[in-house]
Scaffold this motif. Structure first.
Motif, PDB file in Angstrom:
ATOM      1  N   PHE A 173       0.839  -1.194   0.000  1.00  0.00           N
ATOM      2  CA  PHE A 173       0.000   0.000   0.000  1.00  0.00           C
ATOM      3  C   PHE A 173       0.879   1.252   0.000  1.00  0.00           C
ATOM      4  CE2 PHE A 173      -3.002  -3.100   1.227  1.00  0.00           C
ATOM      5  CZ  PHE A 173      -4.278  -2.575   1.071  1.00  0.00           C
ATOM      6  N   PRO A 174       0.679   2.176  -0.946  1.00  0.00           N
ATOM      7  CA  PRO A 174       1.416   3.441  -0.909  1.00  0.00           C
ATOM      8  C   PRO A 174       0.843   4.330   0.198  1.00  0.00           C
ATOM      9  CG  PRO A 174      -0.158   3.460  -2.696  1.00  0.00           C
ATOM     10  CD  PRO A 174      -0.219   2.081  -2.083  1.00  0.00           C
ATOM     11  N   GLU A 175       1.562   5.401   0.507  1.00  0.00           N
ATOM     12  CA  GLU A 175       1.085   6.298   1.569  1.00  0.00           C
ATOM     13  C   GLU A 175      -0.289   6.889   1.252  1.00  0.00           C
ATOM     14  OE1 GLU A 175       3.729   9.245   3.165  1.00  0.00           O
ATOM     15  OE2 GLU A 175       5.435   7.891   2.984  1.00  0.00           O
ATOM     16  N   ASN A 176      -0.565   7.116  -0.011  1.00  0.00           N
ATOM     17  CA  ASN A 176      -1.841   7.719  -0.406  1.00  0.00           C
ATOM     18  C   ASN A 176      -2.849   6.658  -0.868  1.00  0.00           C
ATOM     19  OD1 ASN A 176      -0.640   7.013  -2.807  1.00  0.00           O
ATOM     20  ND2 ASN A 176      -1.082   8.935  -3.826  1.00  0.00           N
ATOM     21  N   TRP A 177      -2.829   5.500  -0.247  1.00  0.00           N
ATOM     22  CA  TRP A 177      -3.660   4.371  -0.676  1.00  0.00           C
ATOM     23  C   TRP A 177      -5.148   4.689  -0.665  1.00  0.00           C
ATOM     24  CZ3 TRP A 177      -7.353   1.918   2.275  1.00  0.00           C
ATOM     25  CH2 TRP A 177      -7.356   2.218   3.640  1.00  0.00           C
ATOM     26  N   GLU A 178      -5.572   5.617   0.168  1.00  0.00           N
ATOM     27  CA  GLU A 178      -7.001   5.930   0.253  1.00  0.00           C
ATOM     28  C   GLU A 178      -7.508   6.654  -0.987  1.00  0.00           C
ATOM     29  OE1 GLU A 178      -8.365   7.564   3.963  1.00  0.00           O
ATOM     30  OE2 GLU A 178      -6.918   6.381   5.085  1.00  0.00           O
ATOM     31  N   ARG A 179      -6.610   7.058  -1.871  1.00  0.00           N
ATOM     32  CA  ARG A 179      -7.014   7.728  -3.105  1.00  0.00           C
ATOM     33  C   ARG A 179      -7.412   6.726  -4.182  1.00  0.00           C
ATOM     34  NH1 ARG A 179      -2.963  12.344  -4.526  1.00  0.00           N
ATOM     35  NH2 ARG A 179      -4.814  13.567  -4.933  1.00  0.00           N
ATOM     36  N   ILE A 180      -7.493   5.458  -3.828  1.00  0.00           N
ATOM     37  CA  ILE A 180      -7.853   4.429  -4.793  1.00  0.00           C
ATOM     38  C   ILE A 180      -9.207   4.703  -5.436  1.00  0.00           C
ATOM     39  CG2 ILE A 180      -8.957   2.832  -3.189  1.00  0.00           C
ATOM     40  CD1 ILE A 180      -7.620   0.543  -4.720  1.00  0.00           C
ATOM     41  N   ASN A 181     -10.056   5.422  -4.756  1.00  0.00           N
ATOM     42  CA  ASN A 181     -11.371   5.745  -5.321  1.00  0.00           C
ATOM     43  C   ASN A 181     -11.268   6.602  -6.571  1.00  0.00           C
ATOM     44  OD1 ASN A 181     -13.141   4.312  -3.727  1.00  0.00           O
ATOM     45  ND2 ASN A 181     -13.191   5.873  -2.160  1.00  0.00           N
ATOM     46  N   ARG A 182     -10.118   7.208  -6.804  1.00  0.00           N
ATOM     47  CA  ARG A 182      -9.928   8.040  -7.995  1.00  0.00           C
ATOM     48  C   ARG A 182      -9.599   7.218  -9.231  1.00  0.00           C
ATOM     49  NH1 ARG A 182      -6.970  13.500  -5.889  1.00  0.00           N
ATOM     50  NH2 ARG A 182      -8.480  13.943  -4.269  1.00  0.00           N
ATOM     51  N   ILE A 183      -9.329   5.935  -9.058  1.00  0.00           N
ATOM     52  CA  ILE A 183      -9.040   5.081 -10.209  1.00  0.00           C
ATOM     53  C   ILE A 183     -10.322   4.934 -11.010  1.00  0.00           C
ATOM     54  CG2 ILE A 183      -8.438   2.739 -10.945  1.00  0.00           C
ATOM     55  CD1 ILE A 183      -6.607   2.576  -8.508  1.00  0.00           C
ATOM     56  N   LYS A 184     -10.232   5.207 -12.277  1.00  0.00           N
ATOM     57  CA  LYS A 184     -11.397   5.156 -13.154  1.00  0.00           C
ATOM     58  C   LYS A 184     -11.449   3.823 -13.887  1.00  0.00           C
ATOM     59  CE  LYS A 184     -12.542   9.515 -12.604  1.00  0.00           C
ATOM     60  NZ  LYS A 184     -13.444   9.837 -11.595  1.00  0.00           N
TER      61      LYS A 184
END
Length: 68
Positions: free
Chosen positions: A49-60
């Motif tokens: 998991f990268p540090e910004n893992w919570e941004r996964i919702n931005r994957i289209k």
């Protein structure tokens, strides 16, 4: 990335395969679990998991027609 041992890569695959509603439920549950059991960033890093893992919702999700 660590290939098949990379848990984050598997979460990305789930993001692409599940409906948005089902992934949202899964994503919420995993965040709650990580906070409840105080999973440290070091452990998340070892799981891929990268540090910004919570941004996964931005994957289209892209369909073949959108790529053309």
């Amino acid at each position: 990335m660590r290939g098949k041992n990379d848990l984050y890569a598997q979460v990305i695959i789930l993001k692409l395969l599940l409906s948005d509603g089902n992934f949202h439920l899964f994503f919420h549950d995993i965040k709650v679990c990580f906070k409840k059991y105080k999973v440290h960033k070091m452990i998340l890093g070892k799981m891929g998991f990268p540090e910004n893992w919570e941004r996964i919702n931005r994957i289209k999700k892209y369909t073949k027609s959108k790529m053309i």
